[in-house]
Design an enzyme around this catalytic site. Structure first.
Site, mmCIF file in Angstrom:
data_model
loop_
_atom_site.group_PDB
_atom_site.id
_atom_site.type_symbol
_atom_site.label_atom_id
_atom_site.label_comp_id
_atom_site.label_asym_id
_atom_site.label_seq_id
_atom_site.Cartn_x
_atom_site.Cartn_y
_atom_site.Cartn_z
ATOM 1 C CB SER A 190 10.522 44.786 33.897
ATOM 2 O OG SER A 190 11.079 44.302 35.105
ATOM 3 C CE1 TYR A 203 15.646 47.522 32.746
ATOM 4 C CE2 TYR A 203 14.437 46.763 34.679
ATOM 5 C CZ TYR A 203 14.898 46.553 33.402
ATOM 6 O OH TYR A 203 14.617 45.366 32.759
#
Length: 297
Positions: A190, A203
């Site tokens: 990401s 995360y």
């Protein structure tokens, strides 16, 4: 003609003003999103890049996972879809779409935070697909916390790390002994790996870990002829968004990148197809950013 196509593509995809504040119970469903995500149901056209390949895709029921499954099927691959039991309906729809493309779809429900289940996924792929040529570690858990660090419970931290990092490790470890030279592993990282949001601290930490794991594993497996790469998405319009973010953040989701909108899942799929195919035969240990223009550095 190309300019017209690019303009039409740009105009086709929804922008933040087309979204509105909405929320869903985790893990969410694409069928209940407004606008509905585009997974390539009618927009992705294959050309045989993955003929005869066999792929395992975690988080394959919806979002990026569904888009990758449909693209892989359109390119000639059979797929195994791993997903949570509560995502059964979405998974069955993805499998139906895969079969419409003339390919085999194997459904395996369960929780990848359990090491034994990760082993079962590999066993099912070996038994029902006859082997594994592509492993896509795509499933992820996130839960935004407005209080940042202080809002993250130990339970949440444990679930995020086990879903995003431990499962990837377990699946790779179970699959690698069965992978032949030419096989590929593709991990989903990401933009959060290099540009962490305080609300997604746990995360983001796992996504940075995925990048490092990918680079190290690529070196480790090079002599086996197995390539390992990662796709790093920016904002993507998937069920995780209304299921894990406040409604006002959902309404503005994607506007922060230079292209001014979130990606549709189908826009991620070509990167996975490229990394799974022989066209990327000299690429390993790489990060492919698909970030809408936000620098990955």
């Amino acid at each position: 003609m190309s300019d017209q196509h690019d303009h039409a593509t740009h105009e086709r995809h929804p922008k933040p003003e087309d979204q509105h504040g909405q929320s869903q119970r985790h893990p969410g469903s694409g069928e209940d999103m407004d606008p509905k995500p585009d997974h390539g149901e009618s927009t992705y056209r294959g050309s045989g890049k993955l003929d005869g390949r066999r792929a395992v895709i975690t988080g394959g029921d919806s979002g990026i996972g569904r888009a990758v499954a449909l693209a892989f099927a359109a390119e000639g691959a059979d797929v195994l879809l791993s997903y949570l039991p509560e995502e059964q309906e979405d998974a069955e729809r993805t499998a139906e779409l895969v079969r419409e493309r003339g390919r085999k779809a194997v459904l395996v429900a369960g929780d990848i935070t359990d090491e034994r289940h990760c082993g079962e996924i590999v066993d099912r792929a070996l038994g029902e697909l006859g082997g594994i040529d592509v492993l896509v570690n795509n499933a992820a858990h996130q839960m935004a916390q407005e209080d940042g660090l202080l809002g993250i419970s130990s339970e949440q931290f444990d679930r995020v790390l086990k879903t995003n990092l431990y499962a990837m490790f377990w699946l790779c470890k179970a699959a690698v002994p069965h992978l032949e030279p030419g096989a590929t592993i593709i991990n989903t990282s990401s933009i959060q790996a290099v540009d962490p949001s305080p609300q997604l601290l746990d995360y983001a930490t796992t996504k940075a870990g995925i990048v490092n794991f990918t680079k190290g594993l690529a070196i480790d497996l090079a002599e086996r002829g197995i390539r390992v790469n990662t796709v790093a998405p920016g904002p993507v319009w998937t069920p995780l968004i209304p299921a894990t973010m406040p409604e006002d953040a959902v309404a503005n989701f994607g506007e922060q990148v230079p292209l001014g909108r979130a990606a549709q899942p189908v826009e991620l799929a070509p990167a996975y197809v490229f990394l799974a195919s022989a066209e990327s035969s000299y690429i390993t240990g790489a990060v492919i950013p698909v970030t809408g223009g936000k620098p990955f550095n």
